[in-house]
Motif scaffolding. Sequence first.
Motif, PDB file in Angstrom:
ATOM      1  N   ARG A 174       0.928  -1.165  -0.155  1.00 55.37           N
ATOM      2  CA  ARG A 174      -0.142   0.064   0.093  1.00 55.37           C
ATOM      3  C   ARG A 174       0.823   1.298   0.103  1.00 55.37           C
ATOM      4  NH1 ARG A 174      -4.533   2.117  -1.658  1.00 55.37           N
ATOM      5  NH2 ARG A 174      -4.910   3.966  -0.620  1.00 55.37           N
ATOM      6  N   GLU A 175       1.752   1.006   0.949  1.00 57.65           N
ATOM      7  CA  GLU A 175       2.871   2.415   0.787  1.00 57.65           C
ATOM      8  C   GLU A 175       3.500   2.576  -0.523  1.00 57.65           C
ATOM      9  OE1 GLU A 175       4.414   2.756   5.470  1.00 57.65           O
ATOM     10  OE2 GLU A 175       5.144   1.218   4.105  1.00 57.65           O
ATOM     11  N   ILE A 176       4.066   1.450  -1.310  1.00 61.49           N
ATOM     12  CA  ILE A 176       4.503   1.343  -2.506  1.00 61.49           C
ATOM     13  C   ILE A 176       3.455   2.248  -3.685  1.00 61.49           C
ATOM     14  CG2 ILE A 176       5.467   0.165  -4.370  1.00 61.49           C
ATOM     15  CD1 ILE A 176       7.380   0.328  -2.308  1.00 61.49           C
ATOM     16  N   GLN A 177       2.219   1.733  -3.543  1.00 56.77           N
ATOM     17  CA  GLN A 177       1.119   2.207  -4.253  1.00 56.77           C
ATOM     18  C   GLN A 177       0.990   3.440  -4.151  1.00 56.77           C
ATOM     19  OE1 GLN A 177      -2.366  -0.205  -4.322  1.00 56.77           O
ATOM     20  NE2 GLN A 177      -3.629   1.289  -5.371  1.00 56.77           N
ATOM     21  N   ASP A 178       1.040   4.112  -2.844  1.00 57.55           N
ATOM     22  CA  ASP A 178       0.688   5.530  -2.601  1.00 57.55           C
ATOM     23  C   ASP A 178       1.732   6.402  -3.047  1.00 57.55           C
ATOM     24  OD1 ASP A 178      -1.538   4.902  -1.174  1.00 57.55           O
ATOM     25  OD2 ASP A 178      -0.953   5.195   0.606  1.00 57.55           O
ATOM     26  N   ILE A 179       3.183   6.103  -3.107  1.00 56.35           N
ATOM     27  CA  ILE A 179       4.116   6.648  -3.807  1.00 56.35           C
ATOM     28  C   ILE A 179       4.262   6.637  -5.067  1.00 56.35           C
ATOM     29  CG2 ILE A 179       6.660   6.669  -3.905  1.00 56.35           C
ATOM     30  CD1 ILE A 179       6.789   5.304  -0.996  1.00 56.35           C
ATOM     31  N   ALA A 180       3.912   5.433  -5.726  1.00 58.64           N
ATOM     32  CA  ALA A 180       3.797   5.592  -7.171  1.00 58.64           C
ATOM     33  C   ALA A 180       2.541   6.541  -7.737  1.00 58.64           C
ATOM     34  CB  ALA A 180       3.518   4.128  -7.769  1.00 58.64           C
ATOM     35  N   VAL A 181       1.450   6.456  -7.051  1.00 57.00           N
ATOM     36  CA  VAL A 181       0.352   7.169  -7.514  1.00 57.00           C
ATOM     37  C   VAL A 181       0.608   8.632  -7.353  1.00 57.00           C
ATOM     38  CG1 VAL A 181      -1.939   7.977  -6.707  1.00 57.00           C
ATOM     39  CG2 VAL A 181      -1.511   5.566  -7.026  1.00 57.00           C
ATOM     40  N   GLY A 182       1.286   9.319  -6.346  1.00 56.29           N
ATOM     41  CA  GLY A 182       1.677  10.424  -6.174  1.00 56.29           C
ATOM     42  C   GLY A 182       2.664  10.820  -7.155  1.00 56.29           C
ATOM     43  N   PHE A 183       3.701   9.937  -7.598  1.00 58.04           N
ATOM     44  CA  PHE A 183       4.904  10.277  -8.577  1.00 58.04           C
ATOM     45  C   PHE A 183       3.980  10.292  -9.648  1.00 58.04           C
ATOM     46  CE2 PHE A 183       7.644   8.805 -11.651  1.00 58.04           C
ATOM     47  CZ  PHE A 183       8.894   9.473 -11.545  1.00 58.04           C
TER      48      PHE A 183
END
Length: 182
Positions: free
Chosen positions: A130-139
Amino acid sequence: MSYVNPENWIPSEGIILEPAATVAVKSELNTIILAGPGAGKTELLAQRACYLLQTNLCPSPQKILAISFKTDAAENLRKRVELRCGKELSARFESRTYDSFAKQLLDRFRLGIPDAYRPAKDYHIATTSREIQDIAVGFIKERHPNSPDWPHEINFNLLFRRLSEDGLPFLKTGKIFTHGFW
């Protein structure tokens, strides 16, 4: 601080070690301990640390580092050594997890890392999907604000696996290869 002669050292807390364990605790060589759960490996390691500290075979200011996979195992070992050796000697014993040891190294040598890979001073380590997904989405939102279909084009499971298992990305002419996340 008065130290014990190695020949006179005995296990603390009234613990009696079997002969093979005593050899392992007092050995001057590297030793592999293979035993199943509940066999006393943690206690053997605590006694070994106490032996090295109490006999001054690990002379000050040297320290002993124990690295475990799990936080509770590292904490259990640390507490045992402190209980058996006391606060003064156990201050020279560090019991960490692989993750905390790696983070300590990163924090200590962060400024020696090339700018392209250096984390910010207040960096956060992402450990969950989930943390990786949030970082990717923001990027992606920041760099591609006009691409409304991007959420359907990303396999987040593959992204997490690649980001958590692969090494740092390769740079080529200023662009980062994406490893096929799209």
